[in-house]
Design a protein around this motif. Structure first.
Motif, PDB file in Angstrom:
ATOM      1  N   LEU A 208       0.822  -1.208   0.000  1.00 29.00           N
ATOM      2  CA  LEU A 208       0.000   0.000   0.000  1.00 29.00           C
ATOM      3  C   LEU A 208       0.858   1.262   0.000  1.00 29.00           C
ATOM      4  O   LEU A 208       0.576   2.217  -0.727  1.00 29.00           O
ATOM      5  CB  LEU A 208      -0.940   0.002   1.214  1.00 29.00           C
ATOM      6  CG  LEU A 208      -2.158  -0.906   1.103  1.00 29.00           C
ATOM      7  CD1 LEU A 208      -2.795  -1.106   2.467  1.00 29.00           C
ATOM      8  CD2 LEU A 208      -3.163  -0.331   0.112  1.00 29.00           C
ATOM      9  N   GLU A 209       1.904   1.263   0.813  1.00 28.90           N
ATOM     10  CA  GLU A 209       2.801   2.424   0.854  1.00 28.90           C
ATOM     11  C   GLU A 209       3.504   2.623  -0.486  1.00 28.90           C
ATOM     12  O   GLU A 209       3.645   3.755  -0.953  1.00 28.90           O
ATOM     13  CB  GLU A 209       3.809   2.258   1.984  1.00 28.90           C
ATOM     14  CG  GLU A 209       3.179   2.394   3.353  1.00 28.90           C
ATOM     15  CD  GLU A 209       4.111   2.012   4.496  1.00 28.90           C
ATOM     16  OE1 GLU A 209       5.268   1.602   4.246  1.00 28.90           O
ATOM     17  OE2 GLU A 209       3.671   2.110   5.650  1.00 28.90           O
ATOM     18  N   SER A 210       3.913   1.555  -1.109  1.00 27.65           N
ATOM     19  CA  SER A 210       4.578   1.637  -2.399  1.00 27.65           C
ATOM     20  C   SER A 210       3.649   2.220  -3.461  1.00 27.65           C
ATOM     21  O   SER A 210       4.044   3.099  -4.241  1.00 27.65           O
ATOM     22  CB  SER A 210       5.064   0.251  -2.831  1.00 27.65           C
ATOM     23  OG  SER A 210       5.616   0.300  -4.125  1.00 27.65           O
ATOM     24  N   LEU A 211       2.408   1.757  -3.476  1.00 31.96           N
ATOM     25  CA  LEU A 211       1.455   2.290  -4.446  1.00 31.96           C
ATOM     26  C   LEU A 211       1.182   3.765  -4.201  1.00 31.96           C
ATOM     27  O   LEU A 211       1.024   4.538  -5.145  1.00 31.96           O
ATOM     28  CB  LEU A 211       0.157   1.487  -4.398  1.00 31.96           C
ATOM     29  CG  LEU A 211       0.224   0.124  -5.068  1.00 31.96           C
ATOM     30  CD1 LEU A 211      -1.025  -0.675  -4.748  1.00 31.96           C
ATOM     31  CD2 LEU A 211       0.403   0.246  -6.554  1.00 31.96           C
ATOM     32  N   GLY A 212       1.136   4.158  -2.943  1.00 27.23           N
ATOM     33  CA  GLY A 212       0.936   5.571  -2.629  1.00 27.23           C
ATOM     34  C   GLY A 212       2.073   6.436  -3.169  1.00 27.23           C
ATOM     35  O   GLY A 212       1.846   7.523  -3.704  1.00 27.23           O
ATOM     36  N   ARG A 213       3.295   5.935  -3.043  1.00 28.52           N
ATOM     37  CA  ARG A 213       4.463   6.682  -3.529  1.00 28.52           C
ATOM     38  C   ARG A 213       4.496   6.777  -5.051  1.00 28.52           C
ATOM     39  O   ARG A 213       4.997   7.760  -5.593  1.00 28.52           O
ATOM     40  CB  ARG A 213       5.751   6.024  -3.045  1.00 28.52           C
ATOM     41  CG  ARG A 213       6.077   6.261  -1.591  1.00 28.52           C
ATOM     42  CD  ARG A 213       7.485   5.798  -1.249  1.00 28.52           C
ATOM     43  NE  ARG A 213       7.758   4.445  -1.672  1.00 28.52           N
ATOM     44  CZ  ARG A 213       7.519   3.338  -0.956  1.00 28.52           C
ATOM     45  NH1 ARG A 213       6.977   3.446   0.245  1.00 28.52           N
ATOM     46  NH2 ARG A 213       7.813   2.151  -1.414  1.00 28.52           N
ATOM     47  N   THR A 214       3.977   5.780  -5.744  1.00 26.42           N
ATOM     48  CA  THR A 214       4.101   5.744  -7.207  1.00 26.42           C
ATOM     49  C   THR A 214       2.866   6.260  -7.939  1.00 26.42           C
ATOM     50  O   THR A 214       2.871   6.338  -9.166  1.00 26.42           O
ATOM     51  CB  THR A 214       4.407   4.315  -7.681  1.00 26.42           C
ATOM     52  OG1 THR A 214       3.330   3.446  -7.296  1.00 26.42           O
ATOM     53  CG2 THR A 214       5.728   3.808  -7.115  1.00 26.42           C
ATOM     54  N   ARG A 215       1.824   6.631  -7.224  1.00 24.92           N
ATOM     55  CA  ARG A 215       0.567   7.014  -7.874  1.00 24.92           C
ATOM     56  C   ARG A 215       0.718   8.187  -8.832  1.00 24.92           C
ATOM     57  O   ARG A 215       0.257   8.130  -9.982  1.00 24.92           O
ATOM     58  CB  ARG A 215      -0.499   7.328  -6.823  1.00 24.92           C
ATOM     59  CG  ARG A 215      -1.851   7.681  -7.418  1.00 24.92           C
ATOM     60  CD  ARG A 215      -2.391   6.513  -8.186  1.00 24.92           C
ATOM     61  NE  ARG A 215      -3.677   6.845  -8.790  1.00 24.92           N
ATOM     62  CZ  ARG A 215      -4.353   6.012  -9.533  1.00 24.92           C
ATOM     63  NH1 ARG A 215      -3.895   4.800  -9.769  1.00 24.92           N
ATOM     64  NH2 ARG A 215      -5.499   6.364 -10.054  1.00 24.92           N
ATOM     65  N   VAL A 216       1.306   9.269  -8.405  1.00 24.71           N
ATOM     66  CA  VAL A 216       1.389  10.463  -9.254  1.00 24.71           C
ATOM     67  C   VAL A 216       2.240  10.193 -10.491  1.00 24.71           C
ATOM     68  O   VAL A 216       1.879  10.601 -11.600  1.00 24.71           O
ATOM     69  CB  VAL A 216       1.911  11.687  -8.467  1.00 24.71           C
ATOM     70  CG1 VAL A 216       2.184  12.862  -9.383  1.00 24.71           C
ATOM     71  CG2 VAL A 216       0.914  12.077  -7.398  1.00 24.71           C
ATOM     72  N   GLN A 217       3.339   9.484 -10.324  1.00 24.14           N
ATOM     73  CA  GLN A 217       4.181   9.168 -11.487  1.00 24.14           C
ATOM     74  C   GLN A 217       3.422   8.305 -12.492  1.00 24.14           C
ATOM     75  O   GLN A 217       3.537   8.505 -13.701  1.00 24.14           O
ATOM     76  CB  GLN A 217       5.468   8.466 -11.052  1.00 24.14           C
ATOM     77  CG  GLN A 217       6.435   9.368 -10.327  1.00 24.14           C
ATOM     78  CD  GLN A 217       6.942  10.507 -11.205  1.00 24.14           C
ATOM     79  OE1 GLN A 217       6.975  10.419 -12.426  1.00 24.14           O
ATOM     80  NE2 GLN A 217       7.334  11.591 -10.578  1.00 24.14           N
ATOM     81  N   THR A 218       2.644   7.357 -11.994  1.00 22.26           N
ATOM     82  CA  THR A 218       1.856   6.512 -12.889  1.00 22.26           C
ATOM     83  C   THR A 218       0.784   7.336 -13.578  1.00 22.26           C
ATOM     84  O   THR A 218       0.552   7.185 -14.785  1.00 22.26           O
ATOM     85  CB  THR A 218       1.221   5.341 -12.110  1.00 22.26           C
ATOM     86  OG1 THR A 218       2.250   4.611 -11.435  1.00 22.26           O
ATOM     87  CG2 THR A 218       0.463   4.406 -13.042  1.00 22.26           C
ATOM     88  N   LEU A 219       0.134   8.209 -12.845  1.00 24.11           N
ATOM     89  CA  LEU A 219      -0.893   9.078 -13.419  1.00 24.11           C
ATOM     90  C   LEU A 219      -0.312   9.986 -14.501  1.00 24.11           C
ATOM     91  O   LEU A 219      -0.870  10.117 -15.582  1.00 24.11           O
ATOM     92  CB  LEU A 219      -1.530   9.918 -12.310  1.00 24.11           C
ATOM     93  CG  LEU A 219      -2.559  10.956 -12.745  1.00 24.11           C
ATOM     94  CD1 LEU A 219      -3.761  10.289 -13.397  1.00 24.11           C
ATOM     95  CD2 LEU A 219      -2.981  11.791 -11.556  1.00 24.11           C
ATOM     96  N   ARG A 220       0.817  10.587 -14.211  1.00 22.11           N
ATOM     97  CA  ARG A 220       1.401  11.563 -15.139  1.00 22.11           C
ATOM     98  C   ARG A 220       2.117  10.929 -16.317  1.00 22.11           C
ATOM     99  O   ARG A 220       2.102  11.479 -17.413  1.00 22.11           O
ATOM    100  CB  ARG A 220       2.381  12.460 -14.386  1.00 22.11           C
ATOM    101  CG  ARG A 220       1.684  13.372 -13.377  1.00 22.11           C
ATOM    102  CD  ARG A 220       2.636  14.353 -12.743  1.00 22.11           C
ATOM    103  NE  ARG A 220       3.164  15.248 -13.775  1.00 22.11           N
ATOM    104  CZ  ARG A 220       4.363  15.802 -13.721  1.00 22.11           C
ATOM    105  NH1 ARG A 220       5.158  15.570 -12.698  1.00 22.11           N
ATOM    106  NH2 ARG A 220       4.776  16.599 -14.681  1.00 22.11           N
ATOM    107  N   HIS A 221       2.759   9.781 -16.097  1.00 23.73           N
ATOM    108  CA  HIS A 221       3.660   9.275 -17.132  1.00 23.73           C
ATOM    109  C   HIS A 221       3.388   7.844 -17.581  1.00 23.73           C
ATOM    110  O   HIS A 221       4.035   7.360 -18.498  1.00 23.73           O
ATOM    111  CB  HIS A 221       5.109   9.366 -16.636  1.00 23.73           C
ATOM    112  CG  HIS A 221       5.480  10.748 -16.191  1.00 23.73           C
ATOM    113  ND1 HIS A 221       5.584  11.810 -17.069  1.00 23.73           N
ATOM    114  CD2 HIS A 221       5.739  11.249 -14.961  1.00 23.73           C
ATOM    115  CE1 HIS A 221       5.916  12.899 -16.396  1.00 23.73           C
ATOM    116  NE2 HIS A 221       6.004  12.594 -15.113  1.00 23.73           N
ATOM    117  N   GLY A 222       2.463   7.167 -16.925  1.00 21.04           N
ATOM    118  CA  GLY A 222       2.193   5.779 -17.284  1.00 21.04           C
ATOM    119  C   GLY A 222       1.204   5.673 -18.435  1.00 21.04           C
ATOM    120  O   GLY A 222       0.431   6.593 -18.714  1.00 21.04           O
ATOM    121  N   SER A 223       1.209   4.522 -19.080  1.00 25.10           N
ATOM    122  CA  SER A 223       0.232   4.255 -20.136  1.00 25.10           C
ATOM    123  C   SER A 223      -1.149   4.103 -19.508  1.00 25.10           C
ATOM    124  O   SER A 223      -1.286   3.962 -18.290  1.00 25.10           O
ATOM    125  CB  SER A 223       0.612   2.972 -20.874  1.00 25.10           C
ATOM    126  OG  SER A 223       0.474   1.856 -19.993  1.00 25.10           O
TER     127      SER A 223
END
Length: 76
Positions: free
Chosen positions: A21-36
């Motif tokens: 859960l903590e890992s997903l919280g840290r990566t959310r914005v990067q995935t939103l901005r730059h992920g497919s």
């Protein structure tokens, strides 16, 4: 339910569930901005899966009064 990468949430130990859960919280914005679109969808689905499992295991979780509307208004 569609295939979600990773160990199923209900098979994770408590500490592993929290770490995921903590890992997903840290990566959310990067995935939103730059992920497919697929990456964002997978991230969202995995987050939902893990959050549902957390709430199932900890239905009486401690609620921080500052994280409620009433508590936040009282502080302001």
């Amino acid at each position: 339910m569609e295939l979600i990468e990773g160990i199923p949430a209900d098979e994770l130990a408590d500490e592993d569930l929290l770490r995921e859960l903590e890992s997903l919280g840290r990566t959310r914005v990067q995935t939103l901005r730059h992920g497919s679109d697929d990456a964002l969808h997978m991230h969202t689905e995995r987050s939902r899966e893990l959050e549902r499992e957390y709430l199932r295991r900890f239905p009486q979780r401690e609620i921080d009064p500052q994280r409620t509307r009433e508590g936040a208004r009282a502080e302001g």
